[in-house]
Scaffold this motif. Structure first.
Motif, mmCIF file in Angstrom:
data_model
loop_
_atom_site.group_PDB
_atom_site.id
_atom_site.type_symbol
_atom_site.label_atom_id
_atom_site.label_comp_id
_atom_site.label_asym_id
_atom_site.label_seq_id
_atom_site.Cartn_x
_atom_site.Cartn_y
_atom_site.Cartn_z
ATOM 1 N N LYS B 7 2.323 -3.696 -7.646
ATOM 2 C CA LYS B 7 1.522 -3.463 -6.447
ATOM 3 C C LYS B 7 1.281 -4.762 -5.679
ATOM 4 O O LYS B 7 0.620 -5.660 -6.186
ATOM 5 C CB LYS B 7 0.169 -2.861 -6.836
ATOM 6 N N ASP B 8 1.847 -4.827 -4.496
ATOM 7 C CA ASP B 8 1.541 -5.892 -3.534
ATOM 8 C C ASP B 8 1.659 -7.302 -4.131
ATOM 9 O O ASP B 8 0.779 -8.139 -3.963
ATOM 10 C CB ASP B 8 0.115 -5.668 -2.986
ATOM 11 N N GLY B 21 4.233 -9.538 -0.673
ATOM 12 C CA GLY B 21 3.688 -8.199 -0.887
ATOM 13 C C GLY B 21 4.784 -7.216 -1.248
ATOM 14 O O GLY B 21 5.292 -6.495 -0.395
ATOM 15 N N SER B 23 5.909 -4.006 -3.544
ATOM 16 C CA SER B 23 5.415 -2.892 -4.352
ATOM 17 C C SER B 23 6.568 -1.950 -4.664
ATOM 18 O O SER B 23 7.388 -1.652 -3.794
ATOM 19 C CB SER B 23 4.349 -2.090 -3.595
ATOM 20 N N GLY B 58 -1.696 -9.497 -6.400
ATOM 21 C CA GLY B 58 -1.004 -8.273 -6.759
ATOM 22 C C GLY B 58 -1.267 -7.844 -8.188
ATOM 23 O O GLY B 58 -2.002 -8.511 -8.922
#
Lengths: 215, 262
Positions: B7-8, B21, B23, B58
């Motif tokens: 995630k990110d 970023g 994901s 993240g």
């Protein structure tokens, strides 16, 4: 003929002391050198810089001077009764540990980063990575420079005579004064040569032993 | 449940933002290939997931459990990182085999060291060791190296070395196996033998993430393709979607260039 036997026995006696300085120095300077090398590579400036300074001083001054400092220095500042042999050992161990540490550092820093990373992704601890993966490769790489240092140490033991340790060179020089003969000094060279010869053979054997892999 | 969720993920080196970023997620048994030009952040992404770099921001989740979070990344202890690392196996571009150990020793080193922690190690030392060695041989047989067990890396070809390194990663039974350009250091002939091994692993339902420049192979073996560009995922989908009908301009340009070369 009898003088030849007297000289030989005297030099052999000195050889024992030479062996003792040589063996004890290695025994203590090798592990200490490894610790100093870690210090000199430390991330922490308070560890790194004092260690670097120590290495600079020890490598930047003559071993003979260091022997004199540790041999006579304590007496000058009022500490009496320190055994001269202890002083010799402090000087030799410190001196050789600093030289060894730089060899260790060179060896450790020459191992590719990928070896550490491969160990890390296998979930190994830093200690396991160092002792199981890195150290064996370091040893292989540092055998040639180490053999140099070992041979230098054999001959450096003769410096101990400057603070009255009765090793080979001292015993040989003694005959200059007592018998007015110079040849025992030349003869002492044979003992150093033989000792270094044996070491060279041993190092050749170790290099061959480690030759089963490359890299 | 997703076996892996990213995630990110963000990572900068100094002023250069390498990951901006990222994901994505994966299912058990899936094969994911990551394509993209050099400098697009593929390798950094793999290195962040495997804790060889610390992401700035993240989250990384394995089977729903957070193993990394950028918010409290300073609080993760070395032993927690090691535990998290064992979820993953990693195959490097330059193999990184341990030169002083034979093929079999390379494979069994980590399992033998980890076994020392098990509570019954002292009583069953011999049996445990024998099991690990038998397993190591079995894994090397799976990559076709049963006759090279006692050879040292310097005695093996590049392809054989890379197969040992795949076996080494498999020996710890990772949940996900990562490949960082596994064939980039090999000539075309040797590349084939590695690709065959990876294909076999895919058939055995092993979850894999492969960073590669072998477009044809990626199309053939992958369930999903990610195309990375300039630190972000420019396009993702099935091989048919990304390779045969790319929508992103960068993907099109990259594929054109690569297929021209081929």
């Amino acid at each position: 003929m009898s003088i030849f036997i007297t000289v030989t026995l005297s030099l052999l006696e000195g050889l024992l002391t030479t062996f003792k300085i040589f063996g004890l120095t290695l025994l203590m300077a090798l592990p200490l050198g490894l610790i100093i090398s870690f210090g000199s590579m430390s991330r922490f400036a308070v560890v790194k810089w004092p260690i670097k300074t120590l290495i600079w001083i020890i490598r930047g001054t003559p071993l003979m001077l260091q022997l004199i400092v540790f041999g006579f220095g304590p007496g000058l500042i009022g500490i009496n009764g320190m055994d001269t042999f202890v002083a010799v050992m402090i000087a030799f161990v410190l001196n050789y540990a600093c030289y060894f540490s730089e060899i260790f550092r060179g060896g450790i820093e020459s191992i590719p980063k990928g070896q550490y990373e491969a160990g890390a992704v296998l979930g190994l601890t830093k200690t396991q990575v160092f002792f199981k993966i890195i150290l064996k490769q370091v040893i292989k790489r540092i055998v040639p420079p180490m053999s140099n240092e070992f041979l230098t140490l054999v001959k450096d033991t003769s410096l101990a005579n400057t603070i009255m340790i009765y090793e080979i060179t001292w015993n040989a020089k003694r005959f200059m004064n007592s018998e007015h003969i110079l040849w025992p000094l030349f003869y002492s060279g044979v003992f150093y040569l033989a000792f270094c010869g044996v070491l060279t053979l041993i190092f050749g054997y170790i290099e061959k032993k480690l030759d089963y892999y490359k890299g | 449940m997703k076996i892996l969720e990213i995630k990110d993920l963000c990572k900068s080196f100094g002023k250069t933002d390498v990951l901006k970023g990222v994901s994505f997620s994966m299912e058990q048994g899936e094969v994911l290939s990551i394509l993209g030009s050099s400098g697009s952040g593929k390798t950094t992404l793999l290195r962040c997931i495997n804790f060889l770099e610390k992401a700035d921001k993240g989250e990384i989740l394995v089977e729903g459990e957070t193993i990394f979070s950028g918010e409290n990344s300073d609080k993760i202890s070395a032993s927690e990182i090691r535990k998290a690392q064992l979820n993953f196996g990693m195959v490097f571009q330059s193999f990184n085999l341990f030169p002083q150990y034979s093929a079999l020793e390379n494979v069994t080193l980590a399992p033998l060291l980890h076994a020392k922690k098990s509570p019954d190690y002292k009583q069953n030392k011999k049996k445990i060791k024998e099991e690990i060695i038998a397993e190591g041989k079995e894994i090397l047989a799976r990559v076709g190296l049963l006759d090279k067990l006692n050879n040292y890396p310097c005695e093996l070809s590049g392809g054989q070395q890379q197969r040992v390194s795949i076996a080494r990663a498999l020996a710890l039974k990772p949940k996900i196996l990562f490949f960082d350009e596994p064939t980039s250091a090999l000539d075309p002939e040797l590349t084939g033998e590695i690709l065959k091994v990876i294909k076999d692993l895919a058939k055995q339902n092993i979850t894999m993430v492969i960073v590669t420049h072998e477009i044809g192979f990626a199309k053939n073996v992958s369930d999903k393709i990610i195309f990375m560009d300039n630190g972000v995922i420019a396009e993702e989908g099935t091989p048919q979607e990304v390779i045969d009908n790319p929508k992103n301009e960068r993907t099109k340009a990259f594929l054109n260039l690569v297929t021209q070369k081929e």
